[in-house]
Structures are given as structure tokens and as C-alpha cells.
Motif scaffolding. Structure first.
Motif: not given
Length: 306
Positions: A39, A73, A80-81, A83-84, A86-88, A119
Motif C-alpha cells: 500500500h 485518492l 471518489i467512491p 468505498k475507496t 473507506n479503504e484508503t 461518488t
């Protein structure tokens, strides 16, 4: 629509509870290995920092802006989703998955969007009295500055200048013995109280609900828990919205910082802020009363001499 929200929130809080237990019974992550391998930021190697351009979207949240400034991002801060996000946030700052699921869901709700499908642009989450609020530590109120995408540097410098904590550099693996300057919980509570009083006096449309008071204290708690209070790390993060070279989150819990543990910092911090706000308000009222009495006395003496 209320029932799904209740079920979702209940699930997240139960999930968070079990993640907290998991952190208790499992060993911490090793220093230097908090950001997962593969990551951005693993081993303290962050992608290149590129300041935002004129058409890039930025928010009232330095943490999200920093992710965009490093290209973790999208650099333009657009489309920006959820969910993205959340993950980042999870991989970069080591918040627990329950935390990283709950906050984007809350933001989606206030923007009237679907967490799973929609998004957002970073600027959208600066919606006033959504997660953005008056009396910020790093921004002028929306009444004075509608663009919440940039920090107000004098506020940040005053905050960092108030840091009163010290710690040995040896604790952080430094070679020399000079002290590390730290922002303490008391520093943050005192400055938060000062900002609330000043903002209320200057902003004719000032508002700060109990929820937003707690949210403000959660922002302060992030500087303590995720950044470890170190001014040398917090300065570039708040002023440039840049992640320092070699940095990693201070939280080394196996599954990240849970909401339950985070609130152990937030709640006392907000209580202290409330106490200091009352003290400063009372002190200000006493000064004003003394000044009023003094002016009255001076006027009376002038009239008598006349």
C-alpha cells in the motif's frame, strides 16, 4: 428508511466492540510495519506530494486532503467512491474497519447519496454543519471563508505554538537527546475553548451543536492518537496537508483504532474543552464588568470636577 439505519449502526457498534476485544488479545503491529505492505506509505515511503491546483477539489478535512495531495485518492479530489475512501483511510491511518465503514456511510447520508453506488468530490463534504462546523482549529468559519478547502495558517500556528508537552527523542529512535515537542490533550482543550469563544463573538451566524462539539474534539483526538501528538509531524500535515517522509500512524493496534477506544480520548477532551470554555467566558465577563465600572467611575469624576 430509519430501520436500515438502526440496523446498520447497531451492526457497526457490535462489530467495533469485537474488534476492540481482538486488539486486546492480539499483539501490536511492529514499528515500521503499520501501513500494510503493497500500500502507499508502506515502510514510510509516501507517494510524491503535489499541492492542489486551481481546479482541484479539497475539503475541510486535512486527512482526506493529504491523501489527494499524495495521489492516494485522485489528485483532483473528484468522483471518489465512498468505498475507496473507506479503504484508503484504513490502510493509511490505521483506523479500524468498523470506523472506516461508519464515517463514509455517515457522510453519504448527509450528502443524500448511496454509499455503495455513488461518488463524491472532496469539496462536497465541507457542507456546513455536516462534518464541517464553526470554531474549527484550522479553518475560519464558513461565514468568513466559504472555501473550506484551505487551512487558515494563523490558527494552525497559534495551535502549534501552544504545545507544552516534551518527550525524549530517544523514544522515537532519534540520535540526539533534544526533546520532542508534543501537543497535549490540555493544549488542545484550551485552544478549542478559545476558538469557540472567539468564533461566537465574531460570527453573527455562529452555531455549534453538541454533536459538532464532540466532532471537533474527535478531530483533536486524531492529532493525539494517530499523529502521536508530535508537532514536527502535525505541522506539515495541517499547514501543507502533506504526510511527512518516513511517517506512519502512532496507533499500532492489530486491527486499527476502534471507535470505542477512540472515544476514551474524545470524551475527556470534550469535557475539558467545555470546562475551559466556561472559565474563559466567566473571565471575559468579569473583565468587561470591571471595565464598565471603571469607565463609569471615570465619567462620574469628570462630571463632579465639572
Amino acid at each position: 428508511m430509519a430501520l436500515p439505519k438502526i440496523f446498520t449502526d447497531t451492526f457497526v457498534f457490535v462489530w467495533d466492540f469485537f474488534l476492540t476485544l481482538t486488539n486486546i488479545v492480539t499483539p501490536n503491529l511492529k514499528a515500521g510495519h503499520v501501513v500494510p505492505s503493497g500500500h502507499p506509505g508502506a515502510g514510510g515511503k509516501w507517494p510524491e506530494y503535489v499541492p492542489p491546483g486551481e481546479n482541484d477539489s479539497r475539503s475541510a478535512c486535512p486527512m482526506l486532503n493529504a491523501l489527494a495531495n499524495h495521489g492516494i485518492l485522485p489528485h483532483d479530489g473528484k468522483n471518489i467512491p465512498f468505498k475507496t475512501m473507506n479503504e484508503t483511510v484504513r490502510s493509511t491511518y490505521n483506523f479500524a474497519p468498523s470506523f472506516c465503514y461508519f464515517v463514509p456511510n455517515y457522510i453519504a447520508r448527509i450528502l443524500k447519496k448511496d454509499y455503495s453506488k455513488d461518488t463524491f468530490d472532496l469539496a462536497e463534504i465541507s457542507l456546513h454543519n455536516g462534518i464541517e462546523h464553526d470554531a474549527s482549529l484550522t479553518r475560519e468559519d464558513t461565514f468568513h471563508q466559504p472555501d473550506q478547502g484551505k487551512p487558515h495558517i494563523p490558527f494552525v500556528e497559534e495551535l502549534l505554538g501552544s504545545a507544552s508537552g516534551k518527550d525524549s527523542k530517544a523514544k522515537y529512535g532519534a540520535e540526539d537527546s533534544n526533546d520532542v515537542v508534543l501537543l497535549t490533550a490540555d493544549d488542545l482543550a484550551r485552544y478549542s475553548a478559545k476558538r469557540r469563544i472567539e468564533a461566537k463573538a465574531r460570527n453573527p451566524e455562529f452555531s455549534l451543536s453538541e454533536f459538532h462539539k464532540a466532532f471537533g474534539s474527535s478531530n483533536s483526538a486524531t492529532l493525539l492518537r494517530i499523529f502521536g501528538s508530535r508537532v514536527s509531524d502535525i505541522r506539515p500535515f495541517l499547514i501543507e496537508e502533506r504526510i511527512p517522509d518516513g511517517w506512519e500512524p502512532s496507533v499500532r493496534s492489530r486491527v486499527g483504532l476502534t471507535m470505542a477506544v477512540f472515544n476514551l480520548t474524545v470524551l475527556p477532551l470534550e469535557a475539558s474543552t467545555g470546562r475551559y470554555t466556561k472559565e474563559l467566558t466567566k473571565k471575559s465577563a468579569n473583565v468587561q464588568e470591571t471595565s464598565r465600572v471603571g469607565n463609569y467611575g471615570a465619567t462620574g469624576m469628570t462630571e463632579a470636577n465639572t
